[in-house]
Design a protein around this motif. Structure first.
Motif, short mmCIF file in Angstrom:
data_model
loop_
_atom_site.label_atom_id
_atom_site.label_comp_id
_atom_site.label_asym_id
_atom_site.label_seq_id
_atom_site.Cartn_x
_atom_site.Cartn_y
_atom_site.Cartn_z
N THR A 154 -3.98 5.51 10.10
CA THR A 154 -3.91 4.25 9.34
C THR A 154 -2.58 3.54 9.58
O THR A 154 -2.54 2.31 9.79
N TRP A 185 -4.13 9.39 7.22
CA TRP A 185 -2.99 8.51 6.93
C TRP A 185 -2.18 8.20 8.19
O TRP A 185 -1.64 7.09 8.33
N THR A 213 0.82 -1.22 0.00
CA THR A 213 0.00 0.00 0.00
C THR A 213 0.85 1.27 0.00
O THR A 213 0.29 2.37 0.12
N LEU A 246 -0.15 4.44 -1.85
CA LEU A 246 -1.29 5.21 -1.38
C LEU A 246 -0.90 6.28 -0.36
O LEU A 246 -1.63 7.25 -0.16
N THR A 253 -4.85 -3.21 0.30
CA THR A 253 -4.94 -2.04 -0.57
C THR A 253 -6.28 -1.31 -0.41
O THR A 253 -6.30 -0.10 -0.13
N GLN A 280 -1.69 -8.25 -0.25
CA GLN A 280 -1.72 -7.11 -1.17
C GLN A 280 -3.16 -6.81 -1.58
O GLN A 280 -3.59 -5.65 -1.60
N ALA A 328 -6.46 0.12 3.23
CA ALA A 328 -5.69 1.35 3.42
C ALA A 328 -6.39 2.54 2.80
O ALA A 328 -6.44 3.63 3.40
N ALA A 329 -6.91 2.37 1.59
CA ALA A 329 -7.58 3.48 0.91
C ALA A 329 -8.78 3.98 1.72
O ALA A 329 -8.98 5.19 1.88
#
Length: 415
Positions: free
Chosen positions: A173, A170, A33, A36, A158, A154, A161-162
């Motif tokens: 996260t 962020w 990630t 991102l 992904t 993965q 995380a988004a």
């Protein structure tokens, strides 16, 4: 007296595989990630994108450099201790990233700490533990499951995380991901080598590390494996970093690039599991040669045909099947040639070649694009390297190497 039938015999291997795969999923997911976080971290600190990109490059290189050493320590002291240290370093690196307000601090947290953490808590250590703990009939399939679990990480992390970045930010996260890394500690307990199966009972268990290295470095087939694995890393890094902008250059939307990468991760699960299953039935060198030849054909078709949304998505699915499917036969060949005693360290050296290829694939892609305005030369190198690796793997001798101490012992007549 408890039963000791087949059900009990298979219970331990299943537990080992499940816990090892959970670790692979957890540790590979956050790394996938990284892209991102590039924009929000750069914007928050007023940096250009080169700062975070350099941290990621340092991480990639140190992962490869640290892998043989982490593997050697795991072979000597056990995979559980290495996984625990790797998990703690990973959690520390992720937790420090939100407060890394200077480039050097980001290079240390995201680059040095997480790079070395990956060398101690990634699927390479898990594959080595599987080689020691799993029965031979489970081994190559276990290698495939460990590789597929990284791909599932993965695929899972992904979108997670988004959504988290959008909803909580962020910084938070990264802290959530840091807390998740602590799960590696209890999961690693299942990968501790039992005392009854200590190192001295494994094939080659009476060797020292120096003898094992000398034996491997004097084996031509091992060097062929090292050389061939370079191409896999070159492909993975170049495509991961540069495929989305390549598709934009061809007039496609950024969404197509995202979906193409998502398909790579999804189809990689199928490819890794299939490769693991086939590696227990077919010559592993032939599987590797077939994978690299297939990459050459697929990349050639993708580059020389018109690039459309359909061909981009088809390429994502196709290259996904071949993405990490090289790992089960590669690790299986190391186990076949040298046995499980020093497998983690010897596979780590092969993996270092992979990471050198990764560093060059990502870096040269940017250098060549800046100099020429396109990626044509790198795509041509991808095809040439594919053919080279296919040919290099074919002459590998897929058989155990006689351990030197054992040969010396046999040659002495009894007194």
């Amino acid at each position: 007296m408890p039963a000791t039938g087949p059900a009990q015999k298979t219970r331990a291997p299943l537990l080992i595989i499940l816990c090892g795969c959970a670790i692979a999923c957890l540790t590979f997911g956050p790394r996938a990630t990284s892209g991102l976080f590039l924009t929000p971290i750069s914007d928050a600190n007023g940096w250009g994108r080169d700062v975070f990109a350099m941290s990621f490059a340092i991480q990639n290189l140190l992962w490869g450099v640290g892998q043989p050493f982490a593997g050697g320590i795991a072979d000597k002291f056990g995979a559980r201790r290495v996984l625990i240290v790797g998990g703690l370093l990973y959690a520390a690196g992720l937790a420090l990233m939100p407060v890394s307000g200077a480039p050097v601090a980001m290079h240390f947290s995201a680059g040095v700490l997480i790079g070395f953490a990956l060398s101690g808590a990634s699927f390479s250590i898990i594959i080595g533990a599987f080689g020691k703990l799993l029965p031979e009939e489970w081994r190559t399939m276990g290698f495939g499951f460990a590789t597929a679990a990284g791909s599932f990480g993965q695929f899972l992390f992904t979108p997670l995380a988004a959504n988290l970045i959008q909803s909580v930010g962020w910084q938070e996260t990264l802290l959530i991901f840091a807390a998740l890394m602590l799960l590696v500690l209890p999961l690693s307990l299942a990968l501790a080598t039992p005392k009854a199966e200590g190192a001295s009972l494994l094939p080659g268990g009476n060797q020292s590390i120096a003898q094992a290295l000398a034996e491997a470095f004097s084996t031509p087939s091992y060097w062929l494996l090292v050389i061939g694995f370079f191409t896999c890393g070159f492909h993975l890094a170049f495509i991961t970093v540069h495929l989305p902008p390549f598709l934009i250059d061809k007039g496609l939307s950024p969404a197509i690039g995202g979906w193409t990468l998502a398909l790579i991760g999804l189809f990689n699960i199928v490819g890794s599991l299939s490769s693991g299953a086939l590696s227990g039935r077919l010559p592993k060198r032939h599987i590797l040669a077939g994978i690299y030849f297939a990459r050459a054909v697929l990349i050639s078709a993708f580059v020389f045909l018109p690039v459309t949304p359909a061909t981009a998505l088809a390429f994502g699915g196709g290259i996904g099947l071949l993405w990490l499917s090289t790992i089960p036969p590669t690790s299986g060949l190391v186990a076949t040639m040298f046995g499980p005693r020093y497998m983690t360290m010897l596979y780590g050296i092969v993996f270092l070649s992979h990471q050198i290829g990764s560093f060059l694939g990502a870096w040269l892609g940017g250098v060549v694009y800046k100099a020429t305005g396109n990626y044509d030369l790198i795509w041509q190198l991808c095809i040439a390297f594919s053919i080279m690796s296919a040919l290099v793997n074919l002459p590998i001798r897929e058989r155990p190497v006689a351990h030197r101490p054992a040969r010396h012992a046999v040659s002495r007549p009894p007194r």
